[in-house]
Scaffold this motif. Structure first.
Motif, mmCIF file in Angstrom:
data_model
loop_
_atom_site.group_PDB
_atom_site.id
_atom_site.type_symbol
_atom_site.label_atom_id
_atom_site.label_comp_id
_atom_site.label_asym_id
_atom_site.label_seq_id
_atom_site.Cartn_x
_atom_site.Cartn_y
_atom_site.Cartn_z
ATOM 1 N N VAL A 461 10.901 -90.463 -92.110
ATOM 2 C CA VAL A 461 9.948 -90.852 -91.072
ATOM 3 C C VAL A 461 10.673 -90.799 -89.730
ATOM 4 N N SER A 462 9.895 -90.579 -88.673
ATOM 5 C CA SER A 462 10.458 -90.551 -87.320
ATOM 6 C C SER A 462 10.682 -91.969 -86.811
ATOM 7 N N ASN A 463 11.721 -92.137 -86.048
ATOM 8 C CA ASN A 463 12.012 -93.414 -85.406
ATOM 9 C C ASN A 463 11.208 -93.484 -84.109
ATOM 10 N N PRO A 464 10.200 -94.376 -84.013
ATOM 11 C CA PRO A 464 9.339 -94.388 -82.822
ATOM 12 C C PRO A 464 10.031 -94.895 -81.568
ATOM 13 N N SER A 530 0.187 -95.435 -94.051
ATOM 14 C CA SER A 530 1.263 -94.495 -94.325
ATOM 15 C C SER A 530 2.619 -95.116 -94.003
ATOM 16 N N ALA A 531 3.674 -94.508 -94.565
ATOM 17 C CA ALA A 531 5.027 -94.971 -94.271
ATOM 18 C C ALA A 531 5.330 -94.857 -92.778
ATOM 19 N N GLN A 532 4.895 -93.746 -92.154
ATOM 20 C CA GLN A 532 5.149 -93.576 -90.721
ATOM 21 C C GLN A 532 4.432 -94.643 -89.902
ATOM 22 N N GLU A 533 3.181 -94.950 -90.270
ATOM 23 C CA GLU A 533 2.439 -95.984 -89.547
ATOM 24 C C GLU A 533 3.096 -97.346 -89.739
ATOM 25 N N THR A 534 3.597 -97.606 -90.943
ATOM 26 C CA THR A 534 4.288 -98.873 -91.201
ATOM 27 C C THR A 534 5.508 -99.011 -90.300
ATOM 28 N N ARG A 537 4.390 -99.532 -86.559
ATOM 29 C CA ARG A 537 3.891 -100.866 -86.239
ATOM 30 C C ARG A 537 5.004 -101.913 -86.296
ATOM 31 N N CYS A 538 6.008 -101.699 -87.126
ATOM 32 C CA CYS A 538 7.131 -102.650 -87.188
ATOM 33 C C CYS A 538 8.094 -102.435 -86.036
ATOM 34 N N TYR A 539 8.631 -101.216 -85.905
ATOM 35 C CA TYR A 539 9.702 -100.979 -84.941
ATOM 36 C C TYR A 539 9.194 -100.907 -83.506
ATOM 37 N N ALA A 540 8.020 -100.297 -83.297
ATOM 38 C CA ALA A 540 7.509 -100.152 -81.932
ATOM 39 C C ALA A 540 6.775 -101.401 -81.457
ATOM 40 N N ASP A 541 6.043 -102.064 -82.391
ATOM 41 C CA ASP A 541 5.211 -103.197 -81.989
ATOM 42 C C ASP A 541 5.765 -104.544 -82.433
ATOM 43 N N GLY A 542 6.758 -104.532 -83.335
ATOM 44 C CA GLY A 542 7.328 -105.792 -83.803
ATOM 45 C C GLY A 542 6.384 -106.601 -84.663
ATOM 46 N N ASN A 543 5.451 -105.938 -85.352
ATOM 47 C CA ASN A 543 4.482 -106.636 -86.197
ATOM 48 C C ASN A 543 5.163 -107.036 -87.505
ATOM 49 N N PRO A 674 1.144 -89.862 -68.100
ATOM 50 C CA PRO A 674 1.210 -91.300 -68.351
ATOM 51 C C PRO A 674 2.353 -91.602 -69.321
ATOM 52 N N VAL A 675 2.609 -92.878 -69.528
ATOM 53 C CA VAL A 675 3.656 -93.280 -70.471
ATOM 54 C C VAL A 675 3.285 -92.785 -71.867
ATOM 55 N N SER A 676 4.216 -92.112 -72.528
ATOM 56 C CA SER A 676 3.981 -91.619 -73.887
ATOM 57 C C SER A 676 4.220 -92.750 -74.877
ATOM 58 N N THR A 677 3.232 -93.010 -75.741
ATOM 59 C CA THR A 677 3.327 -94.086 -76.730
ATOM 60 C C THR A 677 3.091 -93.522 -78.116
ATOM 61 N N THR A 678 3.305 -94.350 -79.154
ATOM 62 C CA THR A 678 3.028 -93.893 -80.517
ATOM 63 C C THR A 678 1.537 -93.654 -80.719
ATOM 64 N N ASN A 679 0.689 -94.394 -79.997
ATOM 65 C CA ASN A 679 -0.759 -94.196 -80.116
ATOM 66 C C ASN A 679 -1.241 -92.988 -79.325
#
Length: 755
Positions: A461-464, A530-534, A537-543, A674-679
């Motif tokens: 998976v990519s590191n966001p 998905s693993a990438q979404e997991t 949401r953890c690394y980028a959003d701290g969920n 604009p700022v590039s985000t995971t979304n």
């Protein structure tokens, strides 16, 4: 290929991703192994060396697409892709199958006997066999660590990997304590998917007609048994522990307990001082080069994991149709019936092919996989369903007709649900008929979604939050995923509208056209994160909820590159809205005793929106995106021209999809971004092409006897050998859902109709 601009930073006003570069290839591995890192007196002194034919040592040219702080032997982490330079060395995208080999055959038989007027007994039986084989790509491995401690000493200690010393030499290894290698393993056979399915179906029943309410009614009763025996098997899969043992090779020292010749290359576990880890079957494997592997070692490290499963279905049911009365506008028809169904699954997996599941400190299950992929678990489960339905059609006069249906269904695992449909048609004149339908439908979870015990896979998976200096982790993480079922799933619920019209003008005989608008609002849709979404949401959003699904495997982790264990499971958590318009038109023109028919069908999607409710995610309308397997082209179309005589037929078909975006959530910009985000990531070009294919089909009937005939056919798909829908990705780099992956194909055959 999509690449990240190495000069991009979090505050940049330029696009993060570039999709328009040519001569771009992967830089994370090579067929004979690429050194991605080295440790010792000078960190990364050997990075960028790769092994070729016979173990030759070459220098990988990282081309022009580099971070300003990168150099081959120092600086930041190496790029995952390169432009120019050695862009063609990596072969992972060239050693993967395009389409599976699919062999299938089947038999079907039916017997019927009229036991009385209007009563017929029948029995049916069928057997179908399918064998599917697919090249799933090379045995890619990253993060392979070779211990090179003491490689300059004489005699060479067992801490020095023998193959690393042979390939690199003592001079290069001076001051180097280890090297890390990534390889696409040209000396190993490709990973294969080798699945087999055997399906049996048997039906007995009776059907007939009867007099009721002064009209003819119809009935049937039936019982059915179905069975599917499935073997899911993978070929040439790496056994993790055996591969590690085989890779860690050493020169046998004098006085070794197994009596190996001094200086011969052996598995480290058999010549080190610890007898507890000995494996007498271990054969050392040279992975540094092409054409250097020992066949016996290959046999030792590879295996063929499999899972056997049996799915069974038991069904009994009955259907009745009567015309109980009439209104002033015509007969009212009523149909009713019921069915009871039981479905179950039983599976088995040899212990050696199962992962070891443990409960982590957070109370969540994690896995230790024995195999790189194919760590199967058997699963067992069953559910039963009882349902009854009632349908009716009521003419109301003045061209108006009502139709409706209601169905009650009781699921053993999720309870009772009611579904229904209300509809009407209106033909004010012969030439046009309007129609509308409103329905409330459900889809129950299947056996796999409910009871899957666990399927483990390995990928990356990519590191966001990756940054060029590596301070926030590597560019990508290798991971092992465990996907399990969820017995608490509920049925999905859909509320639908269909509104349309059918035109059959009398002034243009042979012409019909229809237009239908549809709207499907799906609640409690079943999906897995998905693993990438997991990771996002953890690394980028701290969920924390998503972080709880991620642990690390110390045995496979490397310095600054943890190996992740990610757990996924389906839930009823998605709401999806789909809207669009279906078009269908046909024109049949008689020509003497023959006919020419023009026909076209198309769907224009308006909206395909998924709302997950996940904190940090954003709903996106995917209509107009052609990039992924779940994409939704704006237009999907098919047209045909057919000429048919009593004995000959020729059809030309055109089919395709419209051009669109690469990804639905991508923002296209070249400056002032604009700022590039995971979304909402930014791209310099977010456009991909559409598709158009032409097919040709010819048939000729041939008389065989007075009542029997044969039909010869000749078919060409993708007549002009057009390319797939290309996307800027690695691997097959195409959207296989809509693409013709094999180019022009020919089929010739004959069918017999014996009477």
């Amino acid at each position: 290929m999509r690449v990240e601009d190495p000069n991009w930073t979090a505050n940049a006003t330029t696009p993060r991703y570039i999709t328009t570069l040519r001569q771009v290839g992967a830089a994370n591995s090579t067929p004979g192994g690429l050194i991605t890192a080295s440790a010792g007196t000078s960190v990364n002194a050997l990075r960028g060396l790769y092994f070729g034919q016979g173990g030759s040592v070459n220098v990988f040219d990282y081309g022009v697409l580099q971070s300003p702080t990168f150099s081959r032997v120092s600086g930041t982490s190496h790029p995952s892709v390169v432009q120019g330079g050695s862009w063609q060395v990596n072969d992972s995208g060239r050693r993967i199958g395009l389409m599976p080999k699919d062999d299938r055959w089947g038999v079907f038989g039916r017997l019927s006997y009229e036991v009385a007027d209007g009563v017929e007994l029948f029995a049916e039986g069928s057997y179908n066999h399918q064998k599917v084989f697919f090249n799933a790509g090379p045995n890619l491995s990253t993060g392979i660590t070779y211990n090179t401690t003491g490689c300059t000493a004489v005699p060479v200690p067992v801490t020095c990997n023998a193959y690393a010393l042979q390939a690199l030499g003592a001079a290069r290894l001076a001051g180097v304590t280890s090297v890390t290698v990534a390889t696409t393993a040209a000396d190993l056979p490709f990973r294969g998917i080798d699945n087999e399915r055997k399906v049996q179906r048997y039906v007995i029943g009776a059907e007939g007609s009867f007099e009721a309410f002064g009209n003819v009614g119809h009935w049937d009763v039936y019982a059915q048994y179905g069975r599917s025996d499935v073997r899911e098997q993978l070929r040439n899969i790496m056994h993790t522990a055996r591969m590690n043992n085989s890779t860690a090779a050493a020169f046998a020292p004098a006085g070794n307990t197994r009596g190996y010749a001094v200086g011969s290359i052996q598995c480290l576990v058999n010549v080190n001082p610890d007898p507890a880890d000995d494996d007498p079957n271990c054969v050392p494997l040279n992975r540094l080069g092409v054409g250097v592997a020992n066949a016996a070692a290959v046999d030792y490290v590879l295996g063929d994991p499999y899972r056997d499963q049996t799915l069974q279905q038991y069904v009994v049911g009955t259907n009745w149709a009567v015309t109980p009365f009439a209104t002033w506008a015509g007969d009212v028809s009523v149909s009713f019936g019921g069915e009871a169904r039981k479905e179950k699954i039983r599976g088995s997996v040899p212990t050696e092919f199962q992962p070891v599941i443990t409960i982590g400190s957070n109370g969540r299950p994690t896995t230790a996989n024995a195999w790189s992929v194919g760590n199967y678990l058997p699963f067992t489960g069953e559910y039963s369903v009882k349902e009854a339905y009632l349908e009716t059609v009521i003419p109301l006069g003045l061209g108006l007709e009502f139709n409706g249906a209601v169905r009650g269904t009781d699921y053993s695992n999720s309870g009772y649900v009611t579904t229904w449909k209300l509809g009407a048609t209106w033909a004010p004149i012969e030439d046009i008929r309007f129609r509308v339908t409103r329905s409330h439908d459900i889809r129950a979870p299947n056996l796999n979604e409910l009871y899957q015990a666990g399927t483990a896979n390995s990928d990356s998976v990519s590191n966001p939050v990756f940054v060029a200096d590596g301070s926030k982790g590597p560019r990508t993480y290798s991971y092992s995923g465990l996907t399990t079922g969820n017995p608490d799933l509920r049925p999905e619920v859909a509320n639908s509208w269909n509104v349309g019209a059918v035109l059959s003008p009398r002034f243009l005989p042979g012409f019909t056209a229809s237009v239908d608008y549809f709207r499907i609002d799906l609640a409690d849709a079943i999906d897995s994160i998905s693993a990438q979404e997991t990771v996002n949401r953890c690394y980028a959003d701290g969920n924390q909820d998503f972080c709880d699904a991620i642990t690390t495997d110390p045995a496979r982790s490397q310095p600054n590159a943890p190996y992740l264990l990610i757990r996924t499971q389906p839930f009823n958590y998605v709401r999806r809205l789909v809207r669009g318009i279906d078009f269908d038109a046909a024109y049949r023109i008689p020509v003497g005793g023959d006919n020419i028919t023009l026909r076209g069908v198309a769907t224009r999607y308006i909206e395909n929106l998924a709302v997950t409710g996940i904190a940090g995610s954003a709903p996106v309308n995917t209509v107009g995106a052609n990039g992924g397997q779940a994409s939704t082209p704006t237009w999907i179309f098919r047209g045909s021209l057919n000429y048919a005589s009593p004995t000959f037929s020729a059809t030309v078909t055109g089919r395709g999809v419209s051009a669109g975006k690469y990804v639905a959530n991508g923002i296209e910009c070249t400056s002032g971004c604009p700022v590039s985000t995971t979304n909402f990531p930014t791209y310099n070009n977010n456009q991909v092409s559409g598709l158009f294919y032409a097919d040709l089909n010819l048939t000729q009937k041939i008389a065989v006897s007075g009542t029997s005939e044969a039909e010869m056919f000749f078919n060409v798909t993708n007549l002009f050998n057009r390319w797939p829908l290309l996307v800027p990705e690695t691997g097959n780099a195409s959207n296989s859902t809509y693409s013709d992956m094999l180019g022009r194909q020919f089929r010739v055959g004959i069918r017999f109709n014996l009477k």
